[in-house]
Write a protein that holds these residues in place. Structure first.
Motif, PDB file in Angstrom:
ATOM      1  N   ASP A   3     -12.869 -52.915  45.218  1.00  0.00           N
ATOM      2  CA  ASP A   3     -12.160 -51.608  45.285  1.00  0.00           C
ATOM      3  C   ASP A   3     -13.252 -50.631  45.733  1.00  0.00           C
ATOM      4  OD1 ASP A   3      -9.508 -52.515  45.190  1.00  0.00           O
ATOM      5  OD2 ASP A   3      -9.330 -52.122  42.956  1.00  0.00           O
ATOM      6  N   ASN A   4     -14.124 -50.352  44.754  1.00  0.00           N
ATOM      7  CA  ASN A   4     -15.176 -49.339  44.806  1.00  0.00           C
ATOM      8  C   ASN A   4     -15.968 -49.519  46.094  1.00  0.00           C
ATOM      9  OD1 ASN A   4     -14.462 -48.847  42.437  1.00  0.00           O
ATOM     10  ND2 ASN A   4     -16.420 -48.778  41.398  1.00  0.00           N
ATOM     11  N   ILE A   5     -16.374 -50.679  46.546  1.00  0.00           N
ATOM     12  CA  ILE A   5     -17.279 -50.661  47.763  1.00  0.00           C
ATOM     13  C   ILE A   5     -16.409 -50.225  48.960  1.00  0.00           C
ATOM     14  CG2 ILE A   5     -16.974 -53.154  48.337  1.00  0.00           C
ATOM     15  CD1 ILE A   5     -20.008 -53.007  49.229  1.00  0.00           C
ATOM     16  N   LEU A   6     -15.111 -50.770  48.991  1.00  0.00           N
ATOM     17  CA  LEU A   6     -14.273 -50.564  50.208  1.00  0.00           C
ATOM     18  C   LEU A   6     -13.927 -48.897  50.160  1.00  0.00           C
ATOM     19  CD1 LEU A   6     -11.742 -53.456  50.099  1.00  0.00           C
ATOM     20  CD2 LEU A   6     -13.772 -52.978  51.705  1.00  0.00           C
ATOM     21  N   GLU A   7     -13.930 -48.493  48.993  1.00  0.00           N
ATOM     22  CA  GLU A   7     -13.690 -46.822  48.962  1.00  0.00           C
ATOM     23  C   GLU A   7     -14.957 -46.120  49.330  1.00  0.00           C
ATOM     24  OE1 GLU A   7     -13.016 -43.448  45.562  1.00  0.00           O
ATOM     25  OE2 GLU A   7     -11.765 -45.254  45.250  1.00  0.00           O
ATOM     26  N   ALA A   8     -15.957 -46.743  48.870  1.00  0.00           N
ATOM     27  CA  ALA A   8     -17.264 -46.041  49.342  1.00  0.00           C
ATOM     28  C   ALA A   8     -17.620 -46.142  50.842  1.00  0.00           C
ATOM     29  CB  ALA A   8     -18.401 -46.529  48.577  1.00  0.00           C
ATOM     30  N   LEU A   9     -17.171 -47.333  51.270  1.00  0.00           N
ATOM     31  CA  LEU A   9     -17.424 -47.497  52.804  1.00  0.00           C
ATOM     32  C   LEU A   9     -16.650 -46.513  53.782  1.00  0.00           C
ATOM     33  CD1 LEU A   9     -18.290 -49.341  55.049  1.00  0.00           C
ATOM     34  CD2 LEU A   9     -16.241 -50.802  54.968  1.00  0.00           C
ATOM     35  N   TYR A  10     -15.080 -46.387  53.584  1.00  0.00           N
ATOM     36  CA  TYR A  10     -14.368 -45.417  54.124  1.00  0.00           C
ATOM     37  C   TYR A  10     -14.979 -43.953  53.869  1.00  0.00           C
ATOM     38  CZ  TYR A  10     -11.107 -48.727  55.810  1.00  0.00           C
ATOM     39  OH  TYR A  10     -10.393 -49.900  56.389  1.00  0.00           O
ATOM     40  N   ALA A  11     -15.197 -43.582  52.572  1.00  0.00           N
ATOM     41  CA  ALA A  11     -15.777 -42.357  52.223  1.00  0.00           C
ATOM     42  C   ALA A  11     -17.134 -42.008  53.054  1.00  0.00           C
ATOM     43  CB  ALA A  11     -15.828 -42.030  50.792  1.00  0.00           C
ATOM     44  N   SER A  12     -18.160 -42.700  53.064  1.00  0.00           N
ATOM     45  CA  SER A  12     -19.399 -42.455  53.724  1.00  0.00           C
ATOM     46  C   SER A  12     -19.283 -42.265  55.159  1.00  0.00           C
ATOM     47  CB  SER A  12     -20.268 -43.783  53.471  1.00  0.00           C
ATOM     48  OG  SER A  12     -19.838 -44.953  54.071  1.00  0.00           O
ATOM     49  N   ILE A  13     -18.127 -42.602  55.723  1.00  0.00           N
ATOM     50  CA  ILE A  13     -18.362 -42.187  57.202  1.00  0.00           C
ATOM     51  C   ILE A  13     -17.326 -41.049  57.647  1.00  0.00           C
ATOM     52  CG2 ILE A  13     -18.982 -44.482  58.023  1.00  0.00           C
ATOM     53  CD1 ILE A  13     -15.769 -44.835  58.734  1.00  0.00           C
ATOM     54  N   SER A  14     -16.511 -40.640  56.375  1.00  0.00           N
ATOM     55  CA  SER A  14     -15.545 -39.544  56.388  1.00  0.00           C
ATOM     56  C   SER A  14     -15.872 -38.215  56.205  1.00  0.00           C
ATOM     57  CB  SER A  14     -14.259 -39.873  55.647  1.00  0.00           C
ATOM     58  OG  SER A  14     -13.799 -41.106  55.941  1.00  0.00           O
ATOM     59  N   GLY A  15     -15.655 -37.229  56.733  1.00  0.00           N
ATOM     60  CA  GLY A  15     -15.749 -35.880  56.250  1.00  0.00           C
ATOM     61  C   GLY A  15     -15.226 -34.831  57.450  1.00  0.00           C
ATOM     62  N   GLU A  16     -15.152 -33.670  57.210  1.00  0.00           N
ATOM     63  CA  GLU A  16     -14.610 -32.493  57.870  1.00  0.00           C
ATOM     64  C   GLU A  16     -15.879 -32.100  58.913  1.00  0.00           C
ATOM     65  OE1 GLU A  16     -11.816 -31.254  58.090  1.00  0.00           O
ATOM     66  OE2 GLU A  16     -11.114 -31.789  56.094  1.00  0.00           O
ATOM     67  N   LYS A  17     -15.137 -31.594  60.049  1.00  0.00           N
ATOM     68  CA  LYS A  17     -16.178 -31.174  61.247  1.00  0.00           C
ATOM     69  C   LYS A  17     -17.336 -30.256  60.607  1.00  0.00           C
ATOM     70  CE  LYS A  17     -15.879 -28.840  65.435  1.00  0.00           C
ATOM     71  NZ  LYS A  17     -14.902 -28.180  66.404  1.00  0.00           N
ATOM     72  N   GLY A  18     -18.689 -30.669  60.931  1.00  0.00           N
ATOM     73  CA  GLY A  18     -19.728 -29.897  60.538  1.00  0.00           C
ATOM     74  C   GLY A  18     -20.076 -30.446  59.169  1.00  0.00           C
ATOM     75  N   GLU A  19     -19.543 -31.251  58.404  1.00  0.00           N
ATOM     76  CA  GLU A  19     -20.074 -31.818  57.153  1.00  0.00           C
ATOM     77  C   GLU A  19     -21.001 -32.979  57.373  1.00  0.00           C
ATOM     78  OE1 GLU A  19     -17.845 -33.938  53.392  1.00  0.00           O
ATOM     79  OE2 GLU A  19     -16.791 -32.508  54.731  1.00  0.00           O
ATOM     80  N   ALA A  20     -22.173 -33.088  56.778  1.00  0.00           N
ATOM     81  CA  ALA A  20     -22.978 -33.926  56.805  1.00  0.00           C
ATOM     82  C   ALA A  20     -22.395 -35.451  56.031  1.00  0.00           C
ATOM     83  CB  ALA A  20     -24.542 -33.648  56.219  1.00  0.00           C
ATOM     84  N   ARG A  21     -22.801 -36.495  56.484  1.00  0.00           N
ATOM     85  CA  ARG A  21     -22.353 -37.751  55.826  1.00  0.00           C
ATOM     86  C   ARG A  21     -23.694 -38.238  54.986  1.00  0.00           C
ATOM     87  NH1 ARG A  21     -18.840 -35.496  58.966  1.00  0.00           N
ATOM     88  NH2 ARG A  21     -17.230 -36.542  59.543  1.00  0.00           N
TER      89      ARG A  21
END
Length: 179
Positions: free
Chosen positions: A38-56
């Motif tokens: 669960d953690n690695i899948l959550e981290a995978l999606y979270a690491s590419i996600s962010g608002e416009k202008g937000e660094a990953r």
């Protein structure tokens, strides 16, 4: 006898982790990300996600993958032919990272099907993509076919092979959450 010893050595060496000249990542910082499926899948999606202008956090993203991992988008091109592209995690960052940050992008898992056999794990992960957390409707959906390894110490992403939904190829109901 010499060949048996050589074969045995090659067999054992083939299971040793690959070494890299890259600096070691901060394992404590991301340890929780790789502690469970669960953690690695959550981290995978979270690491590419962010608002416009937000660094990953691309260090976090890289930490999830084996050194030889591959990301493989597939789909039809403008001529209607099915094709694919094979990238390393770094090539993904170089090709998509700037776009993700400039445009805003959130990928959210909405359904998961898991098959496990020992250290071999396959996840069919249905996703929806948004430009912002505040968007009400996704601009894209699809399925990530994710192969993972649990080496007894942590989880690793081996490959991600994905296909986006199209009008001609809607997502099957069996890969969507029940309403």
């Amino acid at each position: 006898m010499k060949y048996i010893a050589l074969f045995s050595l090659l067999f054992v060496v083939s299971f040793l982790p690959a070494q890299s000249d890259a600096p070691a990542p901060d394992t404590e910082k991301y340890a929780e990300d790789v502690a469970s499926l669960d953690n690695i899948l959550e981290a995978l999606y979270a690491s590419i996600s962010g608002e416009k202008g937000e660094a990953r956090d691309w260090d976090r993203f890289h930490y999830l993958f084996t050194e030889e991992a591959r990301l493989i988008p597939t789909g039809k091109n403008k001529e209607g032919e099915v094709g694919y592209r094979i990238m390393s995690p770094q090539e993904y960052v170089e090709g998509s990272g700037k776009w993700l940050e400039e445009n805003g992008f959130f990928e959210v898992e909405i359904f998961r099907e898991v098959a496990e056999y020992g250290s071999l794990v396959h996840v069919f992960s249905t996703y929806e993509s948004y430009r912002s957390k505040n968007d009400e409707a996704p601009f894209m959906r699809g399925i990530n076919s994710i192969q993972l390894l649990n080496d007894g110490n942590r989880w690793w992403v081996m490959h991600i092979y994905w296909l986006g939904e199209t009008e001609a190829l809607p997502l099957p109901a069996k890969y969507l959450p029940e309403n």
